[in-house]
Design an enzyme around this catalytic site. Structure first.
Site, PDB file in Angstrom:
ATOM      1  N   CYS A 130       0.856  -1.190   0.000  1.00 16.22           N
ATOM      2  CA  CYS A 130       0.000   0.000   0.000  1.00 16.22           C
ATOM      3  C   CYS A 130       0.888   1.235   0.000  1.00 16.22           C
ATOM      4  O   CYS A 130       2.060   1.187   0.303  1.00 16.22           O
ATOM      5  CB  CYS A 130      -0.871   0.011   1.258  1.00 16.22           C
ATOM      6  SG  CYS A 130      -1.839  -1.476   1.459  1.00 16.22           S
ATOM      7  N   ARG A 163       1.392   1.680  -5.834  1.00 16.30           N
ATOM      8  CA  ARG A 163       1.531   0.692  -4.743  1.00 16.30           C
ATOM      9  C   ARG A 163       0.183   0.079  -4.373  1.00 16.30           C
ATOM     10  O   ARG A 163       0.108  -0.893  -3.625  1.00 16.30           O
ATOM     11  CB  ARG A 163       2.153   1.334  -3.502  1.00 16.30           C
ATOM     12  CG  ARG A 163       3.564   1.849  -3.697  1.00 16.30           C
ATOM     13  CD  ARG A 163       4.107   2.436  -2.418  1.00 16.30           C
ATOM     14  NE  ARG A 163       4.270   1.405  -1.402  1.00 16.30           N
ATOM     15  CZ  ARG A 163       5.359   0.638  -1.279  1.00 16.30           C
ATOM     16  NH1 ARG A 163       6.347   0.783  -2.143  1.00 16.30           N
ATOM     17  NH2 ARG A 163       5.458  -0.274  -0.348  1.00 16.30           N
ATOM     18  N   TRP A 196      -3.873  -1.677  -1.298  1.00 17.83           N
ATOM     19  CA  TRP A 196      -3.889  -2.898  -2.100  1.00 17.83           C
ATOM     20  C   TRP A 196      -4.393  -3.976  -1.143  1.00 17.83           C
ATOM     21  O   TRP A 196      -3.658  -4.432  -0.261  1.00 17.83           O
ATOM     22  CB  TRP A 196      -2.506  -3.256  -2.629  1.00 17.83           C
ATOM     23  CG  TRP A 196      -2.534  -4.455  -3.509  1.00 17.83           C
ATOM     24  CD1 TRP A 196      -2.192  -5.729  -3.172  1.00 17.83           C
ATOM     25  CD2 TRP A 196      -2.972  -4.521  -4.872  1.00 17.83           C
ATOM     26  NE1 TRP A 196      -2.365  -6.571  -4.220  1.00 17.83           N
ATOM     27  CE2 TRP A 196      -2.860  -5.865  -5.286  1.00 17.83           C
ATOM     28  CE3 TRP A 196      -3.444  -3.590  -5.771  1.00 17.83           C
ATOM     29  CZ2 TRP A 196      -3.195  -6.288  -6.575  1.00 17.83           C
ATOM     30  CZ3 TRP A 196      -3.780  -4.008  -7.051  1.00 17.83           C
ATOM     31  CH2 TRP A 196      -3.658  -5.340  -7.428  1.00 17.83           C
ATOM     32  N   ASN A 214       0.421  -0.791   6.150  1.00 15.49           N
ATOM     33  CA  ASN A 214       0.844  -1.519   4.957  1.00 15.49           C
ATOM     34  C   ASN A 214       1.415  -2.837   5.443  1.00 15.49           C
ATOM     35  O   ASN A 214       2.310  -2.862   6.276  1.00 15.49           O
ATOM     36  CB  ASN A 214       1.923  -0.730   4.206  1.00 15.49           C
ATOM     37  CG  ASN A 214       2.483  -1.536   3.032  1.00 15.49           C
ATOM     38  OD1 ASN A 214       1.822  -2.423   2.511  1.00 15.49           O
ATOM     39  ND2 ASN A 214       3.717  -1.244   2.649  1.00 15.49           N
ATOM     40  N   GLY A 215       0.830  -3.957   4.981  1.00 16.12           N
ATOM     41  CA  GLY A 215       1.373  -5.267   5.366  1.00 16.12           C
ATOM     42  C   GLY A 215       0.272  -6.203   5.824  1.00 16.12           C
ATOM     43  O   GLY A 215      -0.892  -6.050   5.463  1.00 16.12           O
ATOM     44  N   GLU A 232       8.192 -19.328 -20.538  1.00  9.97           N
ATOM     45  CA  GLU A 232       7.966 -17.984 -19.995  1.00  9.97           C
ATOM     46  C   GLU A 232       9.012 -17.000 -20.524  1.00  9.97           C
ATOM     47  O   GLU A 232       8.702 -15.864 -20.872  1.00  9.97           O
ATOM     48  CB  GLU A 232       7.983 -18.023 -18.468  1.00  9.97           C
ATOM     49  CG  GLU A 232       8.089 -16.690 -17.772  1.00  9.97           C
ATOM     50  CD  GLU A 232       6.935 -15.720 -18.061  1.00  9.97           C
ATOM     51  OE1 GLU A 232       5.953 -16.115 -18.709  1.00  9.97           O
ATOM     52  OE2 GLU A 232       7.053 -14.552 -17.673  1.00  9.97           O
ATOM     53  N   LYS A 243       8.111 -13.550 -22.529  1.00 13.96           N
ATOM     54  CA  LYS A 243       8.606 -12.220 -22.133  1.00 13.96           C
ATOM     55  C   LYS A 243       9.233 -11.503 -23.316  1.00 13.96           C
ATOM     56  O   LYS A 243       9.013 -10.321 -23.553  1.00 13.96           O
ATOM     57  CB  LYS A 243       9.617 -12.367 -20.997  1.00 13.96           C
ATOM     58  CG  LYS A 243       8.962 -12.594 -19.648  1.00 13.96           C
ATOM     59  CD  LYS A 243       8.268 -11.331 -19.200  1.00 13.96           C
ATOM     60  CE  LYS A 243       7.117 -11.521 -18.232  1.00 13.96           C
ATOM     61  NZ  LYS A 243       6.000 -12.290 -18.736  1.00 13.96           N
ATOM     62  N   GLU A 268       6.569 -10.499 -25.985  1.00 12.47           N
ATOM     63  CA  GLU A 268       5.645  -9.401 -25.640  1.00 12.47           C
ATOM     64  C   GLU A 268       6.396  -8.088 -25.397  1.00 12.47           C
ATOM     65  O   GLU A 268       5.801  -7.018 -25.466  1.00 12.47           O
ATOM     66  CB  GLU A 268       4.764  -9.760 -24.450  1.00 12.47           C
ATOM     67  CG  GLU A 268       5.452 -10.041 -23.151  1.00 12.47           C
ATOM     68  CD  GLU A 268       4.445 -10.350 -22.034  1.00 12.47           C
ATOM     69  OE1 GLU A 268       3.298  -9.879 -22.069  1.00 12.47           O
ATOM     70  OE2 GLU A 268       4.827 -11.074 -21.102  1.00 12.47           O
ATOM     71  N   HIS A 299      13.707 -33.762 -32.360  1.00 13.91           N
ATOM     72  CA  HIS A 299      12.460 -34.161 -33.055  1.00 13.91           C
ATOM     73  C   HIS A 299      11.982 -33.079 -33.994  1.00 13.91           C
ATOM     74  O   HIS A 299      10.817 -33.061 -34.386  1.00 13.91           O
ATOM     75  CB  HIS A 299      11.403 -34.521 -32.012  1.00 13.91           C
ATOM     76  CG  HIS A 299      11.818 -35.643 -31.127  1.00 13.91           C
ATOM     77  ND1 HIS A 299      11.797 -36.963 -31.516  1.00 13.91           N
ATOM     78  CD2 HIS A 299      12.351 -35.630 -29.874  1.00 13.91           C
ATOM     79  CE1 HIS A 299      12.266 -37.720 -30.539  1.00 13.91           C
ATOM     80  NE2 HIS A 299      12.613 -36.936 -29.528  1.00 13.91           N
ATOM     81  N   LYS A 332      -3.096  -5.108 -19.666  1.00 16.95           N
ATOM     82  CA  LYS A 332      -2.699  -5.782 -18.426  1.00 16.95           C
ATOM     83  C   LYS A 332      -3.670  -6.903 -18.078  1.00 16.95           C
ATOM     84  O   LYS A 332      -3.291  -7.932 -17.551  1.00 16.95           O
ATOM     85  CB  LYS A 332      -2.613  -4.782 -17.273  1.00 16.95           C
ATOM     86  CG  LYS A 332      -2.135  -5.388 -15.965  1.00 16.95           C
ATOM     87  CD  LYS A 332      -0.779  -6.041 -16.117  1.00 16.95           C
ATOM     88  CE  LYS A 332      -0.344  -6.789 -14.876  1.00 16.95           C
ATOM     89  NZ  LYS A 332       0.838  -7.659 -15.135  1.00 16.95           N
TER      90      LYS A 332
HETATM   91  C1  AGP Z   1       2.203 -12.089 -19.089  1.00 14.90           C
HETATM   92  O1  AGP Z   1       3.373 -11.295 -19.077  1.00 14.90           O
HETATM   93  C2  AGP Z   1       1.085 -11.443 -19.867  1.00 14.90           C
HETATM   94  N1  AGP Z   1       0.777 -10.170 -19.341  1.00 14.90           N
HETATM   95  C3  AGP Z   1      -0.123 -12.359 -20.012  1.00 14.90           C
HETATM   96  O2  AGP Z   1       0.309 -13.586 -20.567  1.00 14.90           O
HETATM   97  C4  AGP Z   1      -0.866 -12.683 -18.692  1.00 14.90           C
HETATM   98  O3  AGP Z   1      -0.072 -13.518 -17.886  1.00 14.90           O
HETATM   99  C5  AGP Z   1      -2.166 -13.413 -19.044  1.00 14.90           C
HETATM  100  O4  AGP Z   1      -2.969 -12.550 -19.815  1.00 14.90           O
HETATM  101  C6  AGP Z   1      -2.946 -13.854 -17.808  1.00 14.90           C
HETATM  102  O5  AGP Z   1      -3.326 -12.742 -17.050  1.00 14.90           O
HETATM  103  P1  AGP Z   1      -3.949 -13.019 -15.593  1.00 14.90           P
HETATM  104  O6  AGP Z   1      -2.869 -13.654 -14.789  1.00 14.90           O
HETATM  105  O7  AGP Z   1      -4.346 -11.665 -15.078  1.00 14.90           O
HETATM  106  O8  AGP Z   1      -5.127 -13.940 -15.757  1.00 14.90           O
END
Ligand code: AGP
Length: 618
Positions: free
Chosen positions: A2, A27, A76, A103-104, A487, A491, A494, A510, A613
């Site tokens: 927070c 935060r 938060w 906060n915590g 992953e 990264k 994206e 393969h 996001k």
């Molecule tokens: C990950 O870096 C991306 N932003 C995306 O793959 C994300 O993880 C995915 O859309 C799932 O989002 P969520 O965890 O909010 O469900």
């Protein structure tokens, strides 16, 4: 996590508090509030669910008099949904003369709440925080001295907390305490400030003091005293903030993603907090709704998630199957409900989502629930739709993740997956208590090991910058390193908008090995040479195979690996750890590699093109 601001001085307190909260909004932003003390009207509080603008509207509609002492908070949520009533500040005492922000997580709030309730205290929120407000108010009535009352109570609190308090009957002082959560003091001329980080006051002063663990600050206009919880005086060390207010919104970091990468030790520690004892025993009260019998009778676990969250699911699969011996399948949410999956009353669906608003995952869990499955959510957002619609929720405590590319939420999700796996193993007696305890104790050491990895990122950062012109990067991993490779590729896709692909290392021969040509960068997550699975030699062979065809190999390997350096051009070492926990460490260099390569290309790492996001549409 927070945002916290405190002030005493000649300026308009409300202006100082709202300005500080604005810069701390990253935060936490599900509710906000302020309390000030007016010489005539006493303690006055305004608080509102929603973003900071909702609070600003509230104080516009219900103005506060000019005041010169106050505290402010942007939340938060951890305990209690984001509502007006759960917003901070919380008021204490029968006459509500005390205001407190926090906060915590107060781990022992339940027993303290029971003590207060038995004494007749009535609560107006669902939060752990309100307990501290009532305790300090009651102690102040007993002692008549606010600093004494404050010190007495903070010594009783367990967990993580930064707490600020003001009281109508002590209108010249703000008290603050810090345990396992951040707190800094801003030093002015005839005024002083408090904040969860210097962004709270950097526009007013760059002179600051970092408050140490288990320390109490007594803040007045013309004095700042610091003592330990035990009452010993502390001579603080002053420092000068070396960045300006414009960088403040990111806490001084170049990007939210950089900040969130750095937040990862805390994200792991906070997700473990209150759930893993020092002896290694896991307690997950959140899933009390799933009885021991329910867990014993599970015939399958289906993990549904998207993107990065699905890779956390892949790692959880390894842990749950190895320790709890329950069959697990990981499904992309958007594929799950269109393949007519077999769901029985003994199927547990685990939905992993940082936002808790991903429509694909919401639709998958609704589909499963309609067919009789129980749904357990692993979610980072208190009160999110997924959390509200699930039978049980394990909240991760990574704090608000602002950057689109998920980092700290991922390590928190992985941590929650380990906790779930160990808890189920305990419930199903599939691990001896000695083995489960040993794993739990090793898990407790992971936040410090994550911190160590953060101190070793310069080499991989340089590699990211040097490879800014790369058109393609491949990622290889094996066992739990395979989801990490996936992953790492995500990264890079994206953030840098280039081709990146993750493979199971054993899959190379393969087909994918045809992609290898001279100069092809390949990042390889190398298993521990100490692991009994002897996967290490196989991955070393994979490195030799691709090196023979011209690949440039960057290996992410464990301290003490004597062999890998003979075959890879670059090796990034991470601390030794239980092999199952290695993803918490090996994923971090991949995050920094992608961030640096993207930055070198002049791209916006926090808001990459075409992405959001939270994907709230199917
Ligand atoms: C990950 O870096 C991306 N932003 C995306 O793959 C994300 O993880 C995915 O859309 C799932 O989002 P969520 O965890 O909010 O469900």
């Amino acid at each position: 996590m927070c945002g916290i601001v405190g002030y005493v001085g000649p300026k308009s307190t409300l202006d100082v508090l709202l300005g500080g909260l604005r810069r701390l909004e990253y935060r936490g932003y599900d509710s906000a509030g302020v309390s000030v003390i007016d010489p005539v009207e006493g303690l006055l509080t305004r608080k509102k669910a929603g973003k900071l603008d909702a609070l600003i509207s509230e104080v516009t509609e219900h103005p506060l008099p000019i005041s010169h002492i106050g505290i402010g908070h942007t939340r938060w949520a951890t305990h209690g949904a984001p509502t007006d009533g759960n917003a901070h500040p919380h008021l204490g005492g029968p006459h509500q003369k005390l205001a407190l922000i926090h906060n915590g997580i107060i781990e022992n709030f339940a027993e303290l709440k029971a003590e207060l309730t038995a004494a007749g205290t009535r609560f107006s929120s669902e939060t752990d925080t309100e307990v501290a407000a009532h305790l300090i108010a009651r102690e102040f009535e007993n002692t008549g001295d606010l600093p004494t009352a404050f010190a007495s109570v903070v010594n009783r609190l367990h967990g993580a907390f930064t707490i600020l308090v003001i009281h109508e009957d002590a209108p010249d002082v703000v008290l603050a305490a810090r345990r396992n959560a951040p707190l800094v003091v801003g030093l002015g001329d005839g005024e002083n400030f408090l904040g969860s980080d210097v962004a709270a006051f950097v526009e007013h002063t760059k002179r600051a003091i970092s408050v140490g663990q288990d320390q109490i600050v007594t803040l007045r206009r013309d004095s700042v005293e610091i003592h330990t919880f035990a009452g010993d005086k502390v001579t603080p060390e002053e420092f000068v903030v070396d960045w300006d207010a414009s960088a403040a919104s990111k806490g001084g970091w170049s990007s939210f993603m950089a900040k969130e990468i750095a937040d990862q030790p805390q994200a792991v520690a906070d997700t473990l907090m209150g759930r893993l004892s020092s002896s290694g025993t896991v307690t997950l009260t959140e899933i009390d709704g799933l009885s021991k019998a329910d867990i014993a009778s599970l015939d399958r676990i289906m993990i549904v998630a998207c993107g990065t969250a699905s890779y956390a699911g892949d790692i959880a699969k390894y842990a749950i199957e190895k320790w709890a011996r329950v069959p697990v399948q990981v499904e992309l949410s958007h594929e799950f409900r269109y393949r007519d999956p077999i769901i029985t009353p003994n199927t547990l669906v685990v939905a992993i989502s940082q936002s808790g608003e991903t429509m694909d995952t919401l639709m998958a869990t609704r589909y499963a629930a309609e067919r009789g499955a129980k749904v357990l959510a692993i979610c980072n957002t208190q009160g999110a739709t997924l959390a509200r619609e699930s039978d049980a929720v394990i909240y991760t405590h990574a704090g608000p993740e602002v950057a689109v590319a998920s980092t700290k939420a991922l390590v928190a999700q992985i941590t929650a997956g380990y906790l779930l796996a160990l808890f189920m193993a305990q419930q199903r007696d599939t691990l001896s208590s000695a083995a489960a305890g040993e794993l739990g104790r090793e898990l407790l050491t992971m936040p410090a090991k994550v911190s160590t990895v953060l101190e070793r990122l310069e080499a991989v950062a340089t590699l990211g910058r040097d490879m800014a012109d790369a058109k393609s990067v491949l990622f290889l991993g094996r066992n739990v390193g395979f989801p990490v490779a996936m992953e790492g590729a995500l990264k890079l896709k994206e953030l840098a908008y280039i081709h990146a692909e993750g493979f199971a290392a054993g899959e190379l021969k393969h087909g994918p090995i045809a992609l290898i040509e001279t100069g092809q960068p390949v990042i390889v997550i190398v298993p521990s040479p100490r692991d009994s699975e002897t996967l290490h030699p196989k991955v070393i062979s994979n490195i030799q195979e691709i090196r023979a065809r011209g690949a440039i190999v960057i290996a992410i390997a464990e301290d003490g690996d004597q062999l890998v350096g003979d075959f890879a051009e670059h090796v990034i070492f991470v601390p030794q750890a239980e092999p199952m926990f290695a993803p918490l460490l090996t994923v971090i260099p991949l995050q920094r590699f992608a961030l640096e390569l993207s930055t070198a290309k002049g791209l916006d790492v926090d808001q990459p093109r075409n992405l959001a996001k939270s994907v709230t549409v199917e």
